[in-house]
Structures are given as structure tokens and as C-alpha cells.
Scaffold this motif. Structure first.
Motif, PDB file in Angstrom:
ATOM      1  N   GLY A 157       0.818  -1.218   0.000  1.00  0.00           N
ATOM      2  CA  GLY A 157       0.000   0.000   0.000  1.00  0.00           C
ATOM      3  C   GLY A 157       0.845   1.258   0.000  1.00  0.00           C
ATOM      4  O   GLY A 157       0.562   2.217  -0.733  1.00  0.00           O
ATOM      5  N   SER A 158       1.899   1.267   0.787  1.00  0.00           N
ATOM      6  CA  SER A 158       2.797   2.424   0.834  1.00  0.00           C
ATOM      7  C   SER A 158       3.540   2.602  -0.487  1.00  0.00           C
ATOM      8  O   SER A 158       3.773   3.725  -0.930  1.00  0.00           O
ATOM      9  CB  SER A 158       3.805   2.275   1.971  1.00  0.00           C
ATOM     10  OG  SER A 158       3.158   2.316   3.210  1.00  0.00           O
ATOM     11  N   ALA A 159       3.905   1.500  -1.110  1.00  0.00           N
ATOM     12  CA  ALA A 159       4.625   1.569  -2.381  1.00  0.00           C
ATOM     13  C   ALA A 159       3.776   2.244  -3.453  1.00  0.00           C
ATOM     14  O   ALA A 159       4.286   3.042  -4.244  1.00  0.00           O
ATOM     15  CB  ALA A 159       5.034   0.170  -2.840  1.00  0.00           C
ATOM     16  N   VAL A 160       2.490   1.936  -3.467  1.00  0.00           N
ATOM     17  CA  VAL A 160       1.594   2.568  -4.436  1.00  0.00           C
ATOM     18  C   VAL A 160       1.614   4.077  -4.245  1.00  0.00           C
ATOM     19  O   VAL A 160       1.709   4.841  -5.207  1.00  0.00           O
ATOM     20  CB  VAL A 160       0.160   1.995  -4.313  1.00  0.00           C
ATOM     21  CG1 VAL A 160      -0.823   2.816  -5.121  1.00  0.00           C
ATOM     22  CG2 VAL A 160       0.131   0.541  -4.751  1.00  0.00           C
ATOM     23  N   GLY A 161       1.561   4.524  -2.994  1.00  0.00           N
ATOM     24  CA  GLY A 161       1.634   5.956  -2.714  1.00  0.00           C
ATOM     25  C   GLY A 161       2.944   6.566  -3.171  1.00  0.00           C
ATOM     26  O   GLY A 161       2.966   7.660  -3.744  1.00  0.00           O
ATOM     27  N   HIS A 162       4.047   5.878  -2.939  1.00  0.00           N
ATOM     28  CA  HIS A 162       5.355   6.393  -3.356  1.00  0.00           C
ATOM     29  C   HIS A 162       5.439   6.553  -4.868  1.00  0.00           C
ATOM     30  O   HIS A 162       6.064   7.492  -5.360  1.00  0.00           O
ATOM     31  CB  HIS A 162       6.474   5.455  -2.888  1.00  0.00           C
ATOM     32  CG  HIS A 162       6.913   5.688  -1.484  1.00  0.00           C
ATOM     33  ND1 HIS A 162       6.110   5.439  -0.399  1.00  0.00           N
ATOM     34  CD2 HIS A 162       8.081   6.137  -0.984  1.00  0.00           C
ATOM     35  CE1 HIS A 162       6.761   5.742   0.704  1.00  0.00           C
ATOM     36  NE2 HIS A 162       7.961   6.165   0.389  1.00  0.00           N
ATOM     37  N   LEU A 163       4.832   5.630  -5.589  1.00  0.00           N
ATOM     38  CA  LEU A 163       4.961   5.648  -7.046  1.00  0.00           C
ATOM     39  C   LEU A 163       3.863   6.431  -7.758  1.00  0.00           C
ATOM     40  O   LEU A 163       3.999   6.749  -8.935  1.00  0.00           O
ATOM     41  CB  LEU A 163       5.029   4.213  -7.575  1.00  0.00           C
ATOM     42  CG  LEU A 163       6.234   3.414  -7.033  1.00  0.00           C
ATOM     43  CD1 LEU A 163       6.166   1.970  -7.500  1.00  0.00           C
ATOM     44  CD2 LEU A 163       7.555   4.056  -7.442  1.00  0.00           C
ATOM     45  N   THR A 164       2.790   6.771  -7.055  1.00  0.00           N
ATOM     46  CA  THR A 164       1.723   7.563  -7.683  1.00  0.00           C
ATOM     47  C   THR A 164       1.691   9.005  -7.173  1.00  0.00           C
ATOM     48  O   THR A 164       1.075   9.850  -7.812  1.00  0.00           O
ATOM     49  CB  THR A 164       0.336   6.918  -7.451  1.00  0.00           C
ATOM     50  OG1 THR A 164       0.065   6.842  -6.045  1.00  0.00           O
ATOM     51  CG2 THR A 164       0.267   5.539  -8.081  1.00  0.00           C
ATOM     52  N   GLN A 165       2.320   9.265  -6.057  1.00  0.00           N
ATOM     53  CA  GLN A 165       2.348  10.615  -5.480  1.00  0.00           C
ATOM     54  C   GLN A 165       3.790  11.043  -5.247  1.00  0.00           C
ATOM     55  O   GLN A 165       4.127  11.625  -4.214  1.00  0.00           O
ATOM     56  CB  GLN A 165       1.569  10.634  -4.174  1.00  0.00           C
ATOM     57  CG  GLN A 165       0.128  10.214  -4.316  1.00  0.00           C
ATOM     58  CD  GLN A 165      -0.530   9.956  -2.978  1.00  0.00           C
ATOM     59  OE1 GLN A 165      -0.054  10.350  -1.927  1.00  0.00           O
ATOM     60  NE2 GLN A 165      -1.657   9.270  -3.008  1.00  0.00           N
TER      61      GLN A 165
END
Length: 137
Positions: free
Chosen positions: A18-26
């Protein structure tokens, strides 16, 4: 016991994926925050940390060289704790307390990732894993 271990791997990995998605989309917003915390090459660090979390999280989740995946998560967590949550340099009491909590959370997760590494690398029958460990002792 295999199902319990699988559930543990799912719960542990969910945080990182979940955190990785945030790092790569934001990336832009996260890079600005990282830069404000003094992280060098903040954009690259955000992308790199997102990649480490995806690779490590998927590896542990799927049981594909889960020992290596756990080490990748340690490589993400320890520098993040030190660089992003340097509570010792905070002057405001509330900020210091919040950063100390975040620092301790990251270090506790690093400890859990090291336990996953040791468990995977040191256990004969892992059950419900796609591959054998990369390391063994």
C-alpha cells in the motif's frame, strides 16, 4: 500452521504494498516532504523506496525468495527511520514525540523483517511458498 504463516505474510506485506503505491503515484508530493527532511536526491529516493517496497512486499507475500524480500524491506526501513524520523533533532516536544513513534515503528518493522528473513532462510518446510529460500543456514 501453513495457513497461519500465509496470513502473517499477507498482513505484513499489505503495509509495504500500500505504501509503495503511494510512493509511485504521489512521487512529487512525497519527494517534497523527503526534501524538507533533508533527504538527498529526494525524488530518486522516493521512487527507489517505492521499488524496494514493491519487490520486498511481493516477495514475502508470494513466497518467492521471501528471505531476500525481507532483506529488501530492511534496506528500506532502517535508512527511512534514520533520515525521515530523526526525532533527536526535533525541538518541539510534540513533533519529537511523533517522530520518535515513527522511528520506533520503522525499527520494529525492520526487526520483524529480520525475523522473516531468519525464519525463511532457516526453516526446512515453509509450506505455501512458491520458491525455496535464496539463503540458507
Amino acid at each position: 500452521m501453513d495457513v497461519v504463516i500465509l496470513i502473517g505474510r499477507i498482513l505484513f506485506s499489505a503495509l509495504f504494498l500500500g505504501s509503495a503505491v503511494g510512493h509511485l503515484t504521489q512521487t512529487a508530493g512525497m519527494a517534497e516532504y523527503a526534501k524538507s527532511r533533508g533527504v538527498p536526491a529526494a525524488s530518486a529516493a522516493v521512487i527507489g523506496s517505492g521499488i524496494l517496497m514493491i519487490l520486498g512486499g511481493l516477495s514475502v507475500l508470494l513466497g518467492v525468495w521471501a528471505d531476500l524480500g525481507a532483506l529488501l524491506l530492511v534496506v528500506f526501513l532502517v535508512p527511512t527511520a534514520v533520515l525521515m524520523h530523526a526525532f533527536w533533532s526535533e525541538t518541539d516536544a510534540q513533533s519529537k514525540q511523533m517522530e520518535q513513534i515513527q522511528f520506533m515503528k520503522d525499527m520494529a518493522l525492520a526487526g520483524a523483517a529480520l525475523m522473516v528473513f531468519a525464519f525463511v532462510a532457516g526453516t526446512e518446510d515453509l509450506g505455501l511458498m512458491i520458491t525455496d529460500p535464496l539463503f540458507s543456514f
